[in-house]
Enzyme design. Structure first.
Site, PDB file in Angstrom:
ATOM      1  N   LYS A  34    -139.386  58.299  45.282  1.00 39.91           N
ATOM      2  CA  LYS A  34    -138.829  58.233  46.637  1.00 39.91           C
ATOM      3  C   LYS A  34    -137.411  58.773  46.650  1.00 39.91           C
ATOM      4  CE  LYS A  34    -137.401  54.769  49.911  1.00 39.91           C
ATOM      5  NZ  LYS A  34    -137.067  53.405  50.129  1.00 39.91           N
TER       6      LYS A  34
ATOM      7  N   LYS B 129    -136.365  55.534  42.476  1.00 39.18           N
ATOM      8  CA  LYS B 129    -135.798  55.533  43.829  1.00 39.18           C
ATOM      9  C   LYS B 129    -134.377  56.059  43.752  1.00 39.18           C
ATOM     10  CE  LYS B 129    -134.811  52.570  47.765  1.00 39.18           C
ATOM     11  NZ  LYS B 129    -134.971  51.250  48.360  1.00 39.18           N
TER      12      LYS B 129
ATOM     13  N   TYR C  65    -144.442  57.829  57.913  1.00 36.63           N
ATOM     14  CA  TYR C  65    -144.415  57.385  59.314  1.00 36.63           C
ATOM     15  C   TYR C  65    -145.350  58.245  60.160  1.00 36.63           C
ATOM     16  CZ  TYR C  65    -140.468  54.961  57.364  1.00 36.63           C
ATOM     17  OH  TYR C  65    -139.684  54.164  56.558  1.00 36.63           O
TER      18      TYR C  65
END
Ligand code: PBG
Length: 325
Positions: A248, A195, A313
């Site tokens: 990510k 991340k 999303y």
């Protein structure tokens, strides 16, 4: 084989020929849909930084998860906005916290969809950092116990999988140990293994009200310039017992997805984060790009790079678009 014997265009002439040689395909099976749960009743408030996304109260969340399941999406990941925040993020591991209440309600009403929870303190701490502070720094080892407590409380409330996103060293093994001790050896861990400290999380921090009140996250999240370190981070989480490793954000880090895919045998997840989503939405609203085509192209790229699954999303849109094709 050289021109004119080999003419690549021969296999591109019609859609059926293109289908025959297509190497990567996006499927509804690849999708994980992130959702935000808030206190209250009958709440479905648009998130201004992420058009098309909402803050859902528990009752509305249950309906949204049912719709997600009906679209054939196999999993959601849940983020919570608590009533109260304190120095140690205690609303994050409260058995009656917002995520825990959401999980119990979904479990009662909706069957057969995987409930993943984001395990991190930043939404629950008054200072917005991902762990407890010692002076101005996040205390790694003191945070581990709280993360494990949070993961356990999620699982007790009905989480099918936990996803630690805090970037503390050693948190996967601590969570694994506690889950195993408590009889949850069958619950998988999806670790945010790689991340990066990314500006692409901006819209999410507005949505989750989790921006740090001072400083930034560069003391625990990774420097976007590093790829060898990404492999060391992944190796650690694999050794500590991760079942799925995540990279990510996705778009600016497709080379990292590719490296992790090549080096490790575990399933790889990629998080198509809030800033990536917001950029596509904004350009589409202005009429500058075709949202559907651009989104499918981006997600296909993330898959081609080596992701087995994508947190996005856009998941419900993609599920609908894939049915149309
Ligand atoms: C919590 C967390 C963040 C995201 C997922 N989990 C924010 C952060 O690290 O600041 C970002 C998700 C997104 O941008 O879509 N630590």
């Amino acid at each position: 084989m050289y021109f004119p014997d080999y003419r690549p265009r021969r296999m591109r002439r019609t859609e059926n020929l293109r289908r025959m040689i297509r190497e990567t395909s996006l499927s509804v099976d690849d999708l994980i849909y992130p959702l935000f749960v808030v206190p209250g009743k009958g709440v479905k408030d648009p998130i201004s930084s992420m058009p098309g996304q909402y803050h859902f109260s528990v009752d509305e969340l249950v309906r949204e998860v049912a719709k997600t399941k009906d679209l054939g999406i196999p999993a959601i990941i849940l983020f919570g906005l608590p009533e109260t925040k304190d120095e140690v993020g205690s609303s994050g591991y409260d058995p009656d916290g917002i995520v825990q209440r959401g999980l119990r309600a979904i479990k009662e009403e909706v069957e057969d969809i995987i409930l993943i929870t984001d395990v991190c303190l930043c939404e629950y701490t008054s200072h917005g950092h991902c762990g407890v502070l010692k002076g101005d720094e996040v205390d790694n080892d003191a945070t581990l116990e709280l993360l494990a407590r949070q993961a356990l409380s999620h699982v007790k409330a009905g989480a099918d999988m936990v996803a630690p996103s805090d970037m503390m060293d050693g948190r996967v093994s601590e969570i694994r140990r506690v889950l195993d001790e408590e009889g949850y050896a069958h619950i998988p861990i999806m670790s945010y293994a790689v991340k990066f400290a990314s500006a692409f999380y901006g819209p999410f921090r507005e949505a989750a009200q989790s921006a740090p009140s001072f400083g930034d996250r560069r003391g625990y999240q990774m420097d976007p310039a590093n790829s060898r370190e990404a492999l060391r981070e992944t190796a650690l989480d694999v050794e500590e017992g991760a079942d799925i490793v995540m990279v990510k954000p996705a778009m600016a880090f497709m080379d990292i997805i590719c490296l992790v895919r090549e080096e490790f045998g575990l399933p790889v997840a990629a998080y198509n984060v809030s800033g990536e989503y917001a950029m596509v939405k904004a350009a589409a609203e202005k009429g500058w790009i075709d949202e559907k085509k651009v989104t499918l192209e981006l997600l296909t790229g993330i898959k081609r790079a080596g992701a087995d699954m994508i947190l996005t999303y856009h998941a419900p849109d993609v599920a609908r678009w894939l049915k149309e094709i």
